[in-house]
Design a protein around this motif. Structure first.
Motif, PDB file in Angstrom:
ATOM      1  N   LYS A 184       0.802  -1.221   0.000  1.00  0.00           N
ATOM      2  CA  LYS A 184       0.000   0.000   0.000  1.00  0.00           C
ATOM      3  C   LYS A 184       0.838   1.276   0.000  1.00  0.00           C
ATOM      4  CE  LYS A 184      -4.182  -1.899   2.129  1.00  0.00           C
ATOM      5  NZ  LYS A 184      -5.168  -1.766   3.224  1.00  0.00           N
ATOM      6  N   THR A 185       2.071   1.203   0.512  1.00  0.00           N
ATOM      7  CA  THR A 185       2.875   2.423   0.658  1.00  0.00           C
ATOM      8  C   THR A 185       4.119   2.455  -0.215  1.00  0.00           C
ATOM      9  OG1 THR A 185       4.187   1.518   2.471  1.00  0.00           O
ATOM     10  CG2 THR A 185       2.120   2.634   3.053  1.00  0.00           C
ATOM     11  N   GLY A 186       4.563   1.303  -0.689  1.00  0.00           N
ATOM     12  CA  GLY A 186       5.769   1.274  -1.514  1.00  0.00           C
ATOM     13  C   GLY A 186       7.059   1.150  -0.739  1.00  0.00           C
ATOM     14  N   VAL A 187       7.008   1.102   0.603  1.00  0.00           N
ATOM     15  CA  VAL A 187       8.231   0.918   1.378  1.00  0.00           C
ATOM     16  C   VAL A 187       8.636  -0.555   1.301  1.00  0.00           C
ATOM     17  CG1 VAL A 187       7.573   2.784   2.934  1.00  0.00           C
ATOM     18  CG2 VAL A 187       7.105   0.411   3.574  1.00  0.00           C
ATOM     19  N   THR A 188       9.861  -0.851   1.671  1.00  0.00           N
ATOM     20  CA  THR A 188      10.318  -2.239   1.666  1.00  0.00           C
ATOM     21  C   THR A 188      10.196  -2.838   3.062  1.00  0.00           C
ATOM     22  OG1 THR A 188      12.618  -1.697   2.201  1.00  0.00           O
ATOM     23  CG2 THR A 188      11.980  -1.663  -0.144  1.00  0.00           C
ATOM     24  N   ALA A 189      10.173  -4.150   3.106  1.00  0.00           N
ATOM     25  CA  ALA A 189      10.094  -4.836   4.399  1.00  0.00           C
ATOM     26  C   ALA A 189      11.312  -4.508   5.253  1.00  0.00           C
ATOM     27  CB  ALA A 189       9.983  -6.343   4.186  1.00  0.00           C
ATOM     28  N   ASP A 190      12.487  -4.394   4.621  1.00  0.00           N
ATOM     29  CA  ASP A 190      13.702  -4.074   5.376  1.00  0.00           C
ATOM     30  C   ASP A 190      13.573  -2.735   6.073  1.00  0.00           C
ATOM     31  OD1 ASP A 190      14.906  -6.420   4.687  1.00  0.00           O
ATOM     32  OD2 ASP A 190      16.097  -5.578   3.047  1.00  0.00           O
ATOM     33  N   GLU A 191      12.937  -1.768   5.428  1.00  0.00           N
ATOM     34  CA  GLU A 191      12.764  -0.446   6.042  1.00  0.00           C
ATOM     35  C   GLU A 191      11.912  -0.544   7.309  1.00  0.00           C
ATOM     36  OE1 GLU A 191      12.547   3.100   2.994  1.00  0.00           O
ATOM     37  OE2 GLU A 191      11.512   1.371   2.100  1.00  0.00           O
ATOM     38  N   ILE A 192      10.899  -1.387   7.263  1.00  0.00           N
ATOM     39  CA  ILE A 192      10.039  -1.556   8.440  1.00  0.00           C
ATOM     40  C   ILE A 192      10.806  -2.237   9.570  1.00  0.00           C
ATOM     41  CG2 ILE A 192       7.954  -2.671   9.326  1.00  0.00           C
ATOM     42  CD1 ILE A 192       6.769  -2.420   6.520  1.00  0.00           C
ATOM     43  N   TYR A 193      11.503  -3.329   9.231  1.00  0.00           N
ATOM     44  CA  TYR A 193      12.212  -4.088  10.261  1.00  0.00           C
ATOM     45  C   TYR A 193      13.398  -3.317  10.845  1.00  0.00           C
ATOM     46  CZ  TYR A 193       9.471  -8.231   9.135  1.00  0.00           C
ATOM     47  OH  TYR A 193       8.442  -9.117   8.957  1.00  0.00           O
ATOM     48  N   GLU A 194      13.904  -2.349  10.111  1.00  0.00           N
ATOM     49  CA  GLU A 194      15.034  -1.550  10.597  1.00  0.00           C
ATOM     50  C   GLU A 194      14.585  -0.344  11.399  1.00  0.00           C
ATOM     51  OE1 GLU A 194      17.214  -0.654   7.085  1.00  0.00           O
ATOM     52  OE2 GLU A 194      17.975  -2.702   6.834  1.00  0.00           O
ATOM     53  N   ASP A 195      13.284  -0.036  11.381  1.00  0.00           N
ATOM     54  CA  ASP A 195      12.742   1.089  12.142  1.00  0.00           C
ATOM     55  C   ASP A 195      12.197   0.541  13.462  1.00  0.00           C
ATOM     56  OD1 ASP A 195      11.133   3.148  13.234  1.00  0.00           O
ATOM     57  OD2 ASP A 195      10.861   4.039  11.243  1.00  0.00           O
ATOM     58  N   GLY A 196      12.980   0.671  14.539  1.00  0.00           N
ATOM     59  CA  GLY A 196      12.618   0.065  15.811  1.00  0.00           C
ATOM     60  C   GLY A 196      11.270   0.518  16.343  1.00  0.00           C
ATOM     61  N   ASP A 197      10.970   1.813  16.227  1.00  0.00           N
ATOM     62  CA  ASP A 197       9.707   2.327  16.748  1.00  0.00           C
ATOM     63  C   ASP A 197       8.519   1.741  16.003  1.00  0.00           C
ATOM     64  OD1 ASP A 197      11.080   3.847  18.561  1.00  0.00           O
ATOM     65  OD2 ASP A 197      11.035   5.677  17.355  1.00  0.00           O
ATOM     66  N   VAL A 198       8.602   1.727  14.676  1.00  0.00           N
ATOM     67  CA  VAL A 198       7.506   1.181  13.868  1.00  0.00           C
ATOM     68  C   VAL A 198       7.359  -0.312  14.110  1.00  0.00           C
ATOM     69  CG1 VAL A 198       6.703   0.744  11.505  1.00  0.00           C
ATOM     70  CG2 VAL A 198       7.714   2.960  12.090  1.00  0.00           C
ATOM     71  N   LEU A 199       8.470  -1.008  14.179  1.00  0.00           N
ATOM     72  CA  LEU A 199       8.437  -2.454  14.363  1.00  0.00           C
ATOM     73  C   LEU A 199       7.776  -2.830  15.685  1.00  0.00           C
ATOM     74  CD1 LEU A 199       9.237  -5.272  13.380  1.00  0.00           C
ATOM     75  CD2 LEU A 199      11.450  -4.939  14.500  1.00  0.00           C
ATOM     76  N   ASN A 200       8.138  -2.151  16.757  1.00  0.00           N
ATOM     77  CA  ASN A 200       7.565  -2.484  18.048  1.00  0.00           C
ATOM     78  C   ASN A 200       6.097  -2.084  18.150  1.00  0.00           C
ATOM     79  OD1 ASN A 200       9.612  -3.589  20.215  1.00  0.00           O
ATOM     80  ND2 ASN A 200      10.749  -2.225  18.865  1.00  0.00           N
ATOM     81  N   GLU A 201       5.724  -0.997  17.485  1.00  0.00           N
ATOM     82  CA  GLU A 201       4.303  -0.648  17.431  1.00  0.00           C
ATOM     83  C   GLU A 201       3.526  -1.739  16.699  1.00  0.00           C
ATOM     84  OE1 GLU A 201       1.284   2.927  15.954  1.00  0.00           O
ATOM     85  OE2 GLU A 201       3.442   3.047  15.518  1.00  0.00           O
TER      86      GLU A 201
END
Length: 524
Positions: free
Chosen positions: A221-238
């Motif tokens: 839906k957003t075009g970001v990659t999975a790696d970007e999500i997993y590397e963003d600690g705040d987003v990942l924990n949310e």
């Protein structure tokens, strides 16, 4: 003074006590709840927070928060680094115990000392010893280490009004572990018949599958990659916490949704239906069913008090918070044709442990209990089996094999002896190498076992080849193992006491001193 039962869980922990009449009380934490998240946050070198606050702070300070430490128990290479200090899994578990103890003492006004701590039935020796060490580090007198489904069965049997003899299948799916146990309840006594499980399979794995599904959806839906999500600690924990909430919502609703945001204006609504959730997690569910079938196959070799094979169970008992997932009940009912009984999924284990703690802490005279010679009050309440096989490295034919002395699902406590022979004339020593395994065959390949201890037996000169050596394995109720090897000619003897590698009694005392100077709080 009471003795206490502690369910030291992967995701949540619970504590209870029982009085002399068998009345069980769940000890609430100071937040007024029956269960406490098994989450530890390292605030500073001298202060940690355990529980709800730590769980909430997993989003804000993920690097300082430890989740699921139970899966690391018994693994010496999984220490954690925080604020320049190294903490073992035992220490981190001890912090959880200290929080439970502190709350209990505040709520009851009584000092907590004597406890029974529960573990997954499929825990091996290292994990059990590590759990006992955690209790010692927390300053507790650990009366016993008891399997979780056994404790649940004891609690279930104690509350049965009819006291009808029955065979039950205890299906225990927690946050991080799965056990299935077949047990017979006769009067007030629970006799475990067979057990199976996987201590790295639990609700957390359902969460991981669901989170991966949400990640893929967000990327699309957003075009970001999975790696970007997993590397963003705040987003990942949310995402971790919102995934857990979504899974819980699916226990009563057909769909769940929430909104997730990242930097640079990336924002999307994520949703899942119960049908999709069941599809992406089905392989985990099937794993539990396969293990259940194995436990029943093993139970079929034993006969109940009614004269039927023990695989012909009367009831299915659900224990563990993850049994709330609808797919679990539907699958078990479809597979076995029995409607499962949900029995206090968050509290049953602690309740049973509290009953055992009471009996282990009291020395009741035989004339008041009706016990036989050498029996204790606890013996009258439960009989356990070993969840592992134990043996030694030995030459079988032309190959070095694992020769079992104790087989999985043997009743414990037990003491079994096997006789081996020397390999050569005038052999002056024998290395006794001890293994545990999940194999139920008399002999198996060494690669299927885990080496847990070794010792050396010195021999007198002049012995012929194949001189007999008796090797005795003694396994107690807590799963603790002693090995004795005796050479018959002149009685040369070797004793091996199996201990967790890398953590001696003196090290436990050192860790106890280290943890005692760190303040443990709820963060409120």
């Amino acid at each position: 003074m009471y003795a206490y039962g502690i369910d030291l869980g992967t995701t949540y922990s619970c504590m209870a006590r029982a009085d002399q009449d068998g009345n069980i009380e769940i000890i609430k934490n100071i937040e007024g709840k029956n269960i406490t998240p098994s989450v530890v946050e390292f605030i500073s070198p001298t202060e940690i927070v355990v529980g709800e606050t730590a769980k909430g702070d997993a989003i804000l300070a993920p690097d300082n928060v430890v989740l699921y430490i139970k899966r690391s128990m018994g693994k010496q290479d999984e220490n954690r680094e925080h604020h320049g200090q190294t903490f073992t899994p035992e220490q981190i578990s001890a912090f959880i115990l200290k929080k439970l103890i502190s709350d209990a003492e505040q709520m009851t006004g009584e000092k907590v000392s004597d406890v029974v701590i529960t573990v997954p039935a499929y825990f091996g020796f290292d994990e059990r010893q590590a759990t006992e060490n955690a209790g010692k580090i927390a300053g507790l007198n650990v009366l016993g280490i008891v399997n979780e489904p056994t404790a649940a069965a004891i609690a279930y049997g104690a509350q049965q009004k009819s006291k009808e003899d029955k065979v039950v299948l205890v299906y225990d799916l927690g946050g991080g572990t799965f056990d299935v146990t077949v047990a017979e309840i006769v009067g007030d006594k629970v006799t475990v018949v067979s057990t199976e499980g996987n201590h790295t399979l639990g609700g957390k794995d359902w969460d991981a599958e669901l989170m991966s599904y949400f990640v893929a959806q967000f990327c699309e839906k957003t075009g970001v990659t999975a790696d970007e999500i997993y590397e963003d600690g705040d987003v990942l924990n949310e995402l971790i916490l919102k995934t857990e909430d979504a899974k819980k919502e699916l226990t009563s609703k057909n769909s769940s949704s929430f909104t997730l945001s990242m930097g640079r204006g990336k924002r999307a609504k994520l949703e899942v239906t119960v049908e999709k959730f069941d599809e992406i997690t089905r392989h985990h569910l099937m794993s539990t069913l396969e293990l259940t079938k194995i436990a029943l196959k093993q139970a079929a070799t034993k006969t109940s008090s009614k004269g039927k094979s023990c695989d012909q169970f009367d009831e299915i008992i659900f224990v563990g918070g993850s049994t709330r997932m609808r797919q679990v009940k539907e699958a078990m009912k479809k597979e076995f044709g029995v409607d499962p009984q949900v029995f206090e999924p968050d509290e049953a284990v602690a309740r049973g442990a509290a009953l055992l703690a009471h009996f282990l802490s009291t020395d009741q005279p035989q004339q008041t209990t009706g016990l036989g010679e050498g029996q204790s009050a606890a013996d009258e309440r439960f009989s356990e089996v070993t969840s592992k096989s134990y043996g030694v490295e030995a030459q079988i034919g032309n190959s070095m094999m694992l020769s079992h002395v104790i087989l999985k699902n043997d009743a414990i406590p037990c003491s079994n002896t096997e006789t081996y022979g020397t390999l050569a004339h005038n052999q002056r020593r024998v290395n006794i190498v001890v293994y545990e395994s999940n194999i139920m065959e008399e002999n198996t390949e060494l690669s299927f076992g885990k080496r847990i201890a070794d010792g050396q037996l010195d021999l007198p000169a002049g012995l012929p080849a194949r001189s007999p050596i008796d090797v005795t394995f003694s396994l107690d109720r807590n799963g603790m193992l002693n090995i004795t090897a005796v050479e018959r000619f002149n009685g040369s003897k070797c004793n091996i006491i199996v201990k967790t590698e890398g953590l001696s009694e003196s090290e436990v005392m050192t860790l106890q001193a280290q943890t005692s100077v760190i303040k443990v709080s709820d963060g409120a």
